[in-house]
Design a protein around this motif. Structure first.
Motif, PDB file in Angstrom:
ATOM      1  N   UNK A  21       0.836  -1.203   0.000  1.00  0.00           N
ATOM      2  CA  UNK A  21       0.000   0.000   0.000  1.00  0.00           C
ATOM      3  C   UNK A  21       0.870   1.252   0.000  1.00  0.00           C
ATOM      4  N   UNK A  22       1.927   1.235   0.815  1.00  0.00           N
ATOM      5  CA  UNK A  22       2.888   2.331   0.835  1.00  0.00           C
ATOM      6  C   UNK A  22       4.226   1.792   0.343  1.00  0.00           C
ATOM      7  N   UNK A  23       4.753   2.395  -0.710  1.00  0.00           N
ATOM      8  CA  UNK A  23       6.004   1.934  -1.300  1.00  0.00           C
ATOM      9  C   UNK A  23       7.148   2.713  -0.665  1.00  0.00           C
ATOM     10  N   UNK A  24       8.091   1.977  -0.058  1.00  0.00           N
ATOM     11  CA  UNK A  24       9.216   2.589   0.661  1.00  0.00           C
ATOM     12  C   UNK A  24      10.423   2.697  -0.264  1.00  0.00           C
ATOM     13  N   UNK A  25      10.871   3.919  -0.484  1.00  0.00           N
ATOM     14  CA  UNK A  25      12.011   4.191  -1.364  1.00  0.00           C
ATOM     15  C   UNK A  25      13.254   4.404  -0.512  1.00  0.00           C
TER      16      UNK A  25
ATOM     17  N   UNK B 103      10.332   9.190  -6.202  1.00  0.00           N
ATOM     18  CA  UNK B 103       9.173   8.704  -5.455  1.00  0.00           C
ATOM     19  C   UNK B 103       7.925   9.500  -5.799  1.00  0.00           C
ATOM     20  N   UNK B 104       8.058  10.822  -5.912  1.00  0.00           N
ATOM     21  CA  UNK B 104       6.910  11.664  -6.238  1.00  0.00           C
ATOM     22  C   UNK B 104       6.383  11.363  -7.639  1.00  0.00           C
ATOM     23  N   UNK B 105       7.293  11.157  -8.594  1.00  0.00           N
ATOM     24  CA  UNK B 105       6.869  10.830  -9.956  1.00  0.00           C
ATOM     25  C   UNK B 105       6.144   9.486  -9.988  1.00  0.00           C
ATOM     26  N   UNK B 106       6.649   8.530  -9.211  1.00  0.00           N
ATOM     27  CA  UNK B 106       6.004   7.219  -9.150  1.00  0.00           C
ATOM     28  C   UNK B 106       4.607   7.341  -8.533  1.00  0.00           C
TER      29      UNK B 106
ATOM     30  N   UNK C 253      -0.599   6.389  -8.208  1.00  0.00           N
ATOM     31  CA  UNK C 253      -1.521   6.581  -7.100  1.00  0.00           C
ATOM     32  C   UNK C 253      -1.075   5.944  -5.800  1.00  0.00           C
ATOM     33  N   UNK C 254       0.097   5.311  -5.786  1.00  0.00           N
ATOM     34  CA  UNK C 254       0.620   4.716  -4.552  1.00  0.00           C
ATOM     35  C   UNK C 254       1.006   5.794  -3.545  1.00  0.00           C
ATOM     36  N   UNK C 255       0.853   5.476  -2.269  1.00  0.00           N
ATOM     37  CA  UNK C 255       1.506   6.269  -1.233  1.00  0.00           C
ATOM     38  C   UNK C 255       2.979   5.879  -1.208  1.00  0.00           C
TER      39      UNK C 255
END
Length: 328
Positions: free
Chosen positions: A9-13, A29-32, A37-39
Motif C-alpha cells: 500500500x505504501x512503497x518505501x524508497x 518517489x513523487x513521480x512514481x 496513485x501509490x503512497x
C-alpha cells in the motif's frame, strides 16, 4: 525470497542520507506516486561510502554507495532503492533488478570557480578540487598547469572550499547541481571533447527485488528507453574494459535522430592516471543493440592498449583530502 503477490500500500524508497540523494530519490518517489496513485515514503540508509573518510579508491571505489541500499532492499526494509547510476557496479546483483532508468539529467561536468573563472582562465598552479581519477587525468591532459587536489564531500562542502579560498575551483557533475537547484553556481560547463563524463553520470538507477510486481510498475511509470539505452552502452564500455567506477575512463552515449530512425552514438576514453597517454574511440549503432555497441567499442580500445594505460602504477598527482558525502 518469496515476492509479494501484490504491491504494498505504501512503497518505501530507500535513499542515502545526503541532501542530493534525498532530493533525487524524493523526485523519483513523487513521480512514481503521481503515475500510479501509490503512497510513498523515503527511508534513509547509511552506506559505507558515507561512513568512511578514506578516499574512494582506498575503500573499494565501485559499489561503496550501493551495498547497504541493496541489503535493505533484499531484507525487506525498503521496496525500492534509488542510486546515482554511475555508482553501480557493472556486474549484476543476485536478486536485484534494474527496474527503471528515469529521464537523464545533463551528464556533463561543470566547474565552480572563484571570480567566475573558466578552466582556461585559472592561473597556473590554481588548486582545483576533485575526487575523481577520471577528471584528474583528463584535466591534466589539457596541460593547464593546475594543481589537482583530492576532495570528497557533499556539494555544499565542496563549493564552500571555493568560497573560503581553500580551493580556487572544484569540478562537479552538473546533474547534482541541477537536482539541488544550484546550476547557477557553475562558472563553466565542461565540453565533453575536453572532459568526457563518467559512464552513467546524470542518470539514476531505480532498483527493485527481481520478480517483485513493483518491477513492472516502476518500469512503466519511470523508465525512459533512450536514457536506458545510452547508459547501457556506456556501462558496457566500462564492463568490457574491466574498470571500476573510480578508474580513469570516460564515456558518453547519446540517442540521436538518424536517416532511418534513432541511432546510438558513443565516445569513450581510457587514460593513464596522469593523463599523459590515452586511447579514444567513437562508434555508432542501433539503439536496440546498445550493449553490443559499447562492448565492441571497448574491445577496440583494449586492442589499442587501453588496459595497459589504466593499470599503470604511475600515481596521479592528487593530495587526498577526506570529508564524507555524496559524490557528484
Amino acid at each position: 525470497m518469496t515476492s509479494p503477490a501484490t504491491s504494498p500500500a505504501t512503497v518505501r524508497f530507500g535513499t542515502r542520507r545526503s541532501a542530493l540523494a534525498r532530493a533525487q530519490s524524493g523526485r523519483v518517489a513523487a513521480d512514481f506516486a503521481a503515475a500510479t496513485g501509490h503512497d510513498v515514503e523515503l527511508v534513509e540508509i547509511t552506506t559505507e561510502g558515507d561512513v568512511s573518510q578514506a578516499a574512494l579508491a582506498q575503500i573499494g571505489g565501485t559499489g561503496v554507495f550501493v551495498g547497504a541500499l541493496r541489503e535493505a532492499l533484499l531484507d525487506g526494509r525498503v521496496d525500492v532503492a534509488v542510486h546515482s547510476l554511475k555508482d553501480l557496479p557493472t556486474a549484476p546483483a543476485e536478486g536485484v533488478a534494474l527496474a527503471a532508468v528515469p529521464p537523464r539529467e545533463d551528464p556533463r561536468d561543470v566547474l565552480v570557480a572563484r571570480d567566475g573563472l573558466t578552466l582556461g582562465e585559472l592561473p597556473v598552479g590554481a588548486r582545483v578540487g576533485t575526487g575523481s581519477p577520471r577528471r584528474v587525468a583528463q584535466i591534466q591532459a589539457l596541460g593547464l598547469g593546475l594543481d589537482l587536489v583530492g576532495v570528497r564531500g557533499n556539494v555544499d562542502t565542496r563549493i564552500a572550499k571555493v568560497a573560503s579560498g581553500e580551493l580556487d575551483a572544484v569540478v562537479l557533475a552538473r546533474a547534482g547541481l541541477a537536482r539541488l537547484d544550484r546550476v547557477a553556481d557553475a562558472t563553466e560547463v565542461l565540453d565533453p571533447i575536453q572532459v568526457l563524463p563518467a559512464p552513467g553520470q546524470g542518470a539514476l538507477a531505480v532498483e527493485s527485488r527481481a520478480g517483485d510486481p513493483l518491477e513492472t510498475e516502476l518500469r512503466e511509470a519511470l523508465d525512459d528507453p533512450r536514457s536506458r539505452a545510452a547508459v547501457t552502452c556506456e556501462r558496457a564500455v566500462l564492463a568490457t574494459l574491466e574498470a571500476g567506477c573510480s578508474a580513469p575512463v570516460g564515456a558518453l552515449a547519446e540517442v540521436v535522430e538518424g536517416d532511418d530512425g534513432d541511432e546510438l552514438w558513443v565516445r569513450a576514453v581510457a587514460l593513464s592516471p596522469d593523463g599523459a597517454l590515452d586511447v579514444r574511440r567513437s562508434a555508432s549503432g542501433s539503439v536496440t543493440a546498445a550493449e553490443e555497441v559499447g562492448r565492441t567499442l571497448a574491445g577496440e580500445m583494449l586492442a589499442d592498449g587501453a588496459a595497459d594505460l589504466m593499470h599503470q602504477t604511475t600515481a596521479a598527482s592528487v593530495t587526498t583530502t577526506t570529508t564524507t558525502g555524496q559524490q557528484q
